[in-house]
Design an enzyme around this catalytic site. Structure first.
Site, PDB file in Angstrom:
ATOM      1  N   CYS A  87       0.905  -1.292  -0.018  1.00  0.00           N
ATOM      2  CA  CYS A  87       0.008   0.081  -0.020  1.00  0.00           C
ATOM      3  C   CYS A  87       0.736   1.396   0.011  1.00  0.00           C
ATOM      4  CB  CYS A  87      -0.968   0.124   1.176  1.00  0.00           C
ATOM      5  SG  CYS A  87      -1.632   1.499   1.364  1.00  0.00           S
TER       6      CYS A  87
ATOM      7  N   GLY B   3     -13.722   6.341  -8.976  1.00  0.00           N
ATOM      8  CA  GLY B   3     -12.627   6.820  -9.161  1.00  0.00           C
ATOM      9  C   GLY B   3     -11.354   6.895  -8.155  1.00  0.00           C
TER      10      GLY B   3
ATOM     11  N   ASN C  45     -13.416   9.482  -2.771  1.00  0.00           N
ATOM     12  CA  ASN C  45     -13.596   8.411  -3.701  1.00  0.00           C
ATOM     13  C   ASN C  45     -14.042   7.116  -3.206  1.00  0.00           C
ATOM     14  OD1 ASN C  45     -13.544  10.426  -5.644  1.00  0.00           O
ATOM     15  ND2 ASN C  45     -11.541  10.406  -6.213  1.00  0.00           N
TER      16      ASN C  45
ATOM     17  N   THR D 294      -8.261   5.335  -6.752  1.00  0.00           N
ATOM     18  CA  THR D 294      -7.019   4.707  -7.181  1.00  0.00           C
ATOM     19  C   THR D 294      -6.111   4.006  -6.202  1.00  0.00           C
ATOM     20  OG1 THR D 294      -5.861   6.702  -7.235  1.00  0.00           O
ATOM     21  CG2 THR D 294      -7.194   6.155  -9.218  1.00  0.00           C
TER      22      THR D 294
ATOM     23  N   HIS E 176      -8.595   7.934   2.196  1.00  0.00           N
ATOM     24  CA  HIS E 176      -8.116   9.244   2.141  1.00  0.00           C
ATOM     25  C   HIS E 176      -9.076  10.348   2.080  1.00  0.00           C
ATOM     26  CE1 HIS E 176      -7.513   7.534  -1.610  1.00  0.00           C
ATOM     27  NE2 HIS E 176      -7.559   8.713  -2.313  1.00  0.00           N
TER      28      HIS E 176
HETATM   29  P1  5GP Z   1      -8.029   8.461  -5.390  1.00  0.00           P
HETATM   30  O1  5GP Z   1      -8.215   8.771  -6.874  1.00  0.00           O
HETATM   31  O2  5GP Z   1      -7.937   7.137  -4.750  1.00  0.00           O
HETATM   32  O3  5GP Z   1      -9.304   9.099  -4.753  1.00  0.00           O
HETATM   33  O4  5GP Z   1      -6.852   9.609  -4.969  1.00  0.00           O
HETATM   34  C1  5GP Z   1      -5.657   8.918  -5.090  1.00  0.00           C
HETATM   35  C2  5GP Z   1      -4.659  10.199  -5.092  1.00  0.00           C
HETATM   36  O5  5GP Z   1      -3.166   9.802  -4.545  1.00  0.00           O
HETATM   37  C3  5GP Z   1      -4.262  10.741  -6.316  1.00  0.00           C
HETATM   38  O6  5GP Z   1      -4.962  12.106  -6.445  1.00  0.00           O
HETATM   39  C4  5GP Z   1      -2.910  10.685  -6.693  1.00  0.00           C
HETATM   40  O7  5GP Z   1      -2.418  11.859  -7.304  1.00  0.00           O
HETATM   41  C5  5GP Z   1      -2.346  10.597  -5.047  1.00  0.00           C
HETATM   42  N1  5GP Z   1      -1.131   9.809  -5.146  1.00  0.00           N
HETATM   43  C6  5GP Z   1      -0.897   8.639  -5.628  1.00  0.00           C
HETATM   44  N2  5GP Z   1       0.413   8.127  -5.425  1.00  0.00           N
HETATM   45  C7  5GP Z   1       0.848   9.112  -4.492  1.00  0.00           C
HETATM   46  C8  5GP Z   1       1.986   9.394  -4.007  1.00  0.00           C
HETATM   47  O8  5GP Z   1       3.063   8.472  -4.056  1.00  0.00           O
HETATM   48  N3  5GP Z   1       2.497  10.386  -3.289  1.00  0.00           N
HETATM   49  C9  5GP Z   1       1.478  11.656  -3.374  1.00  0.00           C
HETATM   50  N4  5GP Z   1       1.842  12.430  -2.507  1.00  0.00           N
HETATM   51  N5  5GP Z   1       0.155  11.316  -3.630  1.00  0.00           N
HETATM   52  C10 5GP Z   1       0.172  10.218  -4.422  1.00  0.00           C
HETATM   53 ZN    ZN Z   2      -2.362   1.200   3.649  1.00  0.00          ZN
END
Ligand code: 5GP
Ligand code: ZN
Length: 106
Positions: free
Chosen positions: A4, A92, A86, A94, A99
């Site tokens: 993760c 959405g 999300n 990812t 978070h």
């Molecule tokens: P989700 O799409 O799951 O709601 O948001 C995941 C977010 O994590 C995305 O906005 C993506 O840019 C961010 N993200 C993914 N990998 C990393 C990382 O290694 N470091 C940081 N600071 N943000 C990340």
């Molecule tokens: Zn985790």
């Protein structure tokens, strides 16, 4: 969770640009900002998604919401930001570690 990304950010094995940290929560700048302010607020407990919040882990989630106003204030926003989650790939999500996005164009 060994694979993760956010657990690795929490344990320090992946670097991040942190803006807040305590025993239950970490917050850092999103690596791919979608707004002038784009901060991720992450509980220090591996919860896969909002759909996995329960009575055993909700203290972490409660704390997330307690610290969001201060994190937003430090980022220069008080009454003009979005808090976004999300939940699930189809919505959405990812990164499968709960978070909350703080988003603002100020
Ligand atoms: P989700 O799409 O799951 O709601 O948001 C995941 C977010 O994590 C995305 O906005 C993506 O840019 C961010 N993200 C993914 N990998 C990393 C990382 O290694 N470091 C940081 N600071 N943000 C990340
Ligand atoms: Zn985790």
């Amino acid at each position: 969770m060994s694979d993760c990304i956010f657990c690795k950010i929490i344990d320090g094995s992946i670097p991040s640009n942190k803006v807040y940290e305590d025993d239950k929560v970490v917050a850092f700048h999103d690596i791919n900002p979608l707004a002038k302010v784009h901060i991720l607020v992450v509980p220090k407990c591996h919860i896969e998604s909002a759909d996995h919040i329960d009575a055993g882990n909700s203290d972490f989630v409660k704390h997330v919401f307690e610290v969001i106003p201060g994190i937003a204030k430090d980022a220069g926003v008080t009454d003009n930001y979005q808090v976004v989650n999300n939940c699930g790939e189809k919505a959405g999500q990812t990164v499968k570690h709960l978070h909350f996005h703080i988003l603002s164009n100020k």
